[in-house]
Design a protein around this motif. Structure first.
Motif, PDB file in Angstrom:
ATOM      1  N   SER A 142       3.950   2.080  -7.846  1.00 40.83           N
ATOM      2  CA  SER A 142       4.383   0.777  -8.337  1.00 40.83           C
ATOM      3  C   SER A 142       4.504  -0.173  -7.160  1.00 40.83           C
ATOM      4  CB  SER A 142       5.734   0.901  -9.053  1.00 40.83           C
ATOM      5  OG  SER A 142       6.145  -0.346  -9.594  1.00 40.83           O
ATOM      6  N   ARG A 143       4.318  -1.452  -7.404  1.00 39.22           N
ATOM      7  CA  ARG A 143       4.390  -2.448  -6.350  1.00 39.22           C
ATOM      8  C   ARG A 143       5.833  -2.865  -6.093  1.00 39.22           C
ATOM      9  NH1 ARG A 143      -0.768  -4.010  -5.331  1.00 39.22           N
ATOM     10  NH2 ARG A 143      -0.044  -5.591  -3.879  1.00 39.22           N
ATOM     11  N   VAL A 144       6.074  -3.379  -4.892  1.00 41.48           N
ATOM     12  CA  VAL A 144       7.372  -3.943  -4.550  1.00 41.48           C
ATOM     13  C   VAL A 144       7.425  -5.385  -5.040  1.00 41.48           C
ATOM     14  CG1 VAL A 144       8.885  -4.658  -2.648  1.00 41.48           C
ATOM     15  CG2 VAL A 144       7.669  -2.469  -2.533  1.00 41.48           C
ATOM     16  N   THR A 145       8.511  -5.729  -5.722  1.00 42.29           N
ATOM     17  CA  THR A 145       8.669  -7.100  -6.225  1.00 42.29           C
ATOM     18  C   THR A 145       9.828  -7.835  -5.565  1.00 42.29           C
ATOM     19  OG1 THR A 145      10.028  -6.297  -8.063  1.00 42.29           O
ATOM     20  CG2 THR A 145       7.663  -6.572  -8.471  1.00 42.29           C
ATOM     21  N   ALA A 146      10.774  -7.098  -4.970  1.00 43.63           N
ATOM     22  CA  ALA A 146      11.913  -7.747  -4.323  1.00 43.63           C
ATOM     23  C   ALA A 146      12.337  -6.974  -3.090  1.00 43.63           C
ATOM     24  CB  ALA A 146      13.087  -7.877  -5.297  1.00 43.63           C
ATOM     25  N   VAL A 147      12.820  -7.713  -2.104  1.00 41.74           N
ATOM     26  CA  VAL A 147      13.265  -7.133  -0.840  1.00 41.74           C
ATOM     27  C   VAL A 147      14.710  -7.549  -0.602  1.00 41.74           C
ATOM     28  CG1 VAL A 147      12.928  -7.073   1.654  1.00 41.74           C
ATOM     29  CG2 VAL A 147      10.945  -7.172   0.133  1.00 41.74           C
ATOM     30  N   ARG A 148      15.575  -6.568  -0.379  1.00 43.20           N
ATOM     31  CA  ARG A 148      16.971  -6.835  -0.074  1.00 43.20           C
ATOM     32  C   ARG A 148      17.130  -6.891   1.438  1.00 43.20           C
ATOM     33  NH1 ARG A 148      21.827  -8.728  -2.187  1.00 43.20           N
ATOM     34  NH2 ARG A 148      23.533  -7.935  -0.880  1.00 43.20           N
ATOM     35  N   HIS A 149      17.613  -8.022   1.960  1.00 46.93           N
ATOM     36  CA  HIS A 149      17.780  -8.154   3.411  1.00 46.93           C
ATOM     37  C   HIS A 149      19.237  -8.400   3.763  1.00 46.93           C
ATOM     38  CE1 HIS A 149      18.471 -12.541   3.823  1.00 46.93           C
ATOM     39  NE2 HIS A 149      17.734 -12.640   2.731  1.00 46.93           N
TER      40      HIS A 149
ATOM     41  N   ALA B 261       8.292  -2.900  -9.254  1.00 44.20           N
ATOM     42  CA  ALA B 261       7.920  -3.561 -10.497  1.00 44.20           C
ATOM     43  C   ALA B 261       8.395  -2.788 -11.716  1.00 44.20           C
ATOM     44  CB  ALA B 261       6.401  -3.754 -10.551  1.00 44.20           C
ATOM     45  N   ASP B 262       8.552  -1.460 -11.603  1.00 45.50           N
ATOM     46  CA  ASP B 262       9.003  -0.659 -12.742  1.00 45.50           C
ATOM     47  C   ASP B 262      10.530  -0.581 -12.837  1.00 45.50           C
ATOM     48  OD1 ASP B 262       9.729   1.080 -10.716  1.00 45.50           O
ATOM     49  OD2 ASP B 262       8.164   2.549 -11.132  1.00 45.50           O
ATOM     50  N   GLY B 263      11.231  -1.330 -11.970  1.00 44.20           N
ATOM     51  CA  GLY B 263      12.677  -1.394 -12.039  1.00 44.20           C
ATOM     52  C   GLY B 263      13.417  -0.477 -11.091  1.00 44.20           C
ATOM     53  N   ARG B 264      12.737   0.485 -10.493  1.00 49.42           N
ATOM     54  CA  ARG B 264      13.409   1.388  -9.561  1.00 49.42           C
ATOM     55  C   ARG B 264      13.783   0.648  -8.272  1.00 49.42           C
ATOM     56  NH1 ARG B 264       9.287   6.119  -8.689  1.00 49.42           N
ATOM     57  NH2 ARG B 264       7.824   4.430  -9.216  1.00 49.42           N
ATOM     58  N   SER B 265      14.832   1.140  -7.611  1.00 50.79           N
ATOM     59  CA  SER B 265      15.211   0.611  -6.309  1.00 50.79           C
ATOM     60  C   SER B 265      15.125   1.726  -5.276  1.00 50.79           C
ATOM     61  CB  SER B 265      16.629   0.038  -6.342  1.00 50.79           C
ATOM     62  OG  SER B 265      17.582   1.063  -6.547  1.00 50.79           O
ATOM     63  N   VAL B 266      14.808   1.336  -4.065  1.00 47.09           N
ATOM     64  CA  VAL B 266      14.757   2.266  -2.934  1.00 47.09           C
ATOM     65  C   VAL B 266      15.614   1.653  -1.838  1.00 47.09           C
ATOM     66  CG1 VAL B 266      13.286   3.540  -1.342  1.00 47.09           C
ATOM     67  CG2 VAL B 266      12.389   2.866  -3.569  1.00 47.09           C
ATOM     68  N   MET B 267      16.666   2.370  -1.436  1.00 49.08           N
ATOM     69  CA  MET B 267      17.643   1.798  -0.526  1.00 49.08           C
ATOM     70  C   MET B 267      17.886   2.696   0.683  1.00 49.08           C
ATOM     71  SD  MET B 267      18.477  -1.038  -2.069  1.00 49.08           S
ATOM     72  CE  MET B 267      19.917  -1.514  -1.111  1.00 49.08           C
ATOM     73  N   LEU B 268      18.257   2.046   1.774  1.00 48.84           N
ATOM     74  CA  LEU B 268      18.727   2.751   2.961  1.00 48.84           C
ATOM     75  C   LEU B 268      20.256   2.660   2.992  1.00 48.84           C
ATOM     76  CD1 LEU B 268      16.187   1.356   5.575  1.00 48.84           C
ATOM     77  CD2 LEU B 268      16.376   3.749   4.885  1.00 48.84           C
TER      78      LEU B 268
ATOM     79  N   GLN C  71       0.833  -1.211   0.000  1.00 48.71           N
ATOM     80  CA  GLN C  71       0.000   0.000   0.000  1.00 48.71           C
ATOM     81  C   GLN C  71       0.862   1.252   0.000  1.00 48.71           C
ATOM     82  OE1 GLN C  71      -2.890  -0.178   3.171  1.00 48.71           O
ATOM     83  NE2 GLN C  71      -3.805  -2.067   2.423  1.00 48.71           N
ATOM     84  N   ALA C  72       1.952   1.241   0.764  1.00 50.57           N
ATOM     85  CA  ALA C  72       2.858   2.398   0.802  1.00 50.57           C
ATOM     86  C   ALA C  72       3.536   2.600  -0.546  1.00 50.57           C
ATOM     87  CB  ALA C  72       3.900   2.203   1.895  1.00 50.57           C
ATOM     88  N   ALA C  73       3.924   1.505  -1.188  1.00 50.36           N
ATOM     89  CA  ALA C  73       4.587   1.608  -2.486  1.00 50.36           C
ATOM     90  C   ALA C  73       3.654   2.203  -3.535  1.00 50.36           C
ATOM     91  CB  ALA C  73       5.082   0.230  -2.929  1.00 50.36           C
TER      92      ALA C  73
END
Length: 233
Positions: free
Chosen positions: A133-140, A174-181, A125-127
């Protein structure tokens, strides 16, 4: 007289409903039934926190919640530890719409339950709200690590020591963008707002949520756990 009668009926109805419930004569819909398994697909309500907390002391009810939600699980064999770092009632974490990188982490069932709620009712919902766009992958950055808090030689064990915590470093859309900390924590193009919404949403499912606003040790990730301490920062 009629008003008094109606007042008595209003007082009696909850009592009668309670009696019928405990005698098994009547049951409300599952999402309003305290005894029914938690369904991660249902919109959270005031019973969700109660049901989520119950999973800590009733491991099989946790796996029953996944069954009720029609979500498969990959259980992991219990493993004892002479160092105080056992793995019990754990599974390989699987998202309903996301993949995990670099692998599917091993986590406790209650943590996985919290993730299932968080992913569906907060993360996606936040994405959509902030990034369209939806989140498709999570980096842990990992879940299980037999150590004390902050890796200190002395002190209490970290929730990571029992796979009851997960550190998240970023997301792929889903659109290819990444969001990182920490790169995007203060970004002004929606990414910063998304990360803060993720942090706030996680606080509704996890017991402790620590991020860049907490301290320097968490500047590059969100720490999520289902331990005994409550903190949202």
């Amino acid at each position: 007289m009629i008003r008094r009668l109606l007042a008595w009926l209003l007082l009696l109805l909850p009592l009668l409903a309670g009696i019928a419930y405990w005698q098994g004569v009547w049951r409300p819909p599952p999402r309003w039934d305290p005894a029914a398994p938690l369904d991660f697909r249902a919109e959270p309500n005031f019973l969700t926190g109660l049901k989520l907390a119950r999973l800590q002391s009733q491991p099989e009810s946790c796996f029953a919640a996944f069954a009720a939600s029609e979500m498969p699980v990959a259980r992991v064999a219990d493993r004892e530890s002479g160092q105080g770092c056992p793995i019990r009632n754990a599974l390989r974490l699987q998202g309903s719409q996301v993949e995990f990188s670099p692998n599917r982490p091993v986590v406790t069932c209650p943590l996985a339950a919290a993730w299932a709620l968080f992913e569906r009712h907060a993360l996606q919902q936040a994405a959509l709200a902030h990034l369209g766009s939806r989140v498709t992958a999570v980096r842990h950055l990992g879940s299980y690590n037999c150590r004390n808090v902050y890796g200190r030689a002395q002190g209490r064990r970290s929730q990571h020591a029992t796979a009851n915590a997960l550190d998240i470093a970023g997301f792929t859309l889903a659109d290819g963008r990444s969001v990182m900390l920490p790169r995007d924590w203060d970004a002004a193009d929606g990414r910063g707002a998304f990360l803060r919404a993720v942090r706030d949403g996680a606080c509704r499912s996890f017991r402790a949520v620590l991020g860049p606003d907490y301290n320097a040790a968490h500047r590059d990730h969100f720490h999520l756990d289902r331990g005994p301490w409550t903190r949202c920062s």
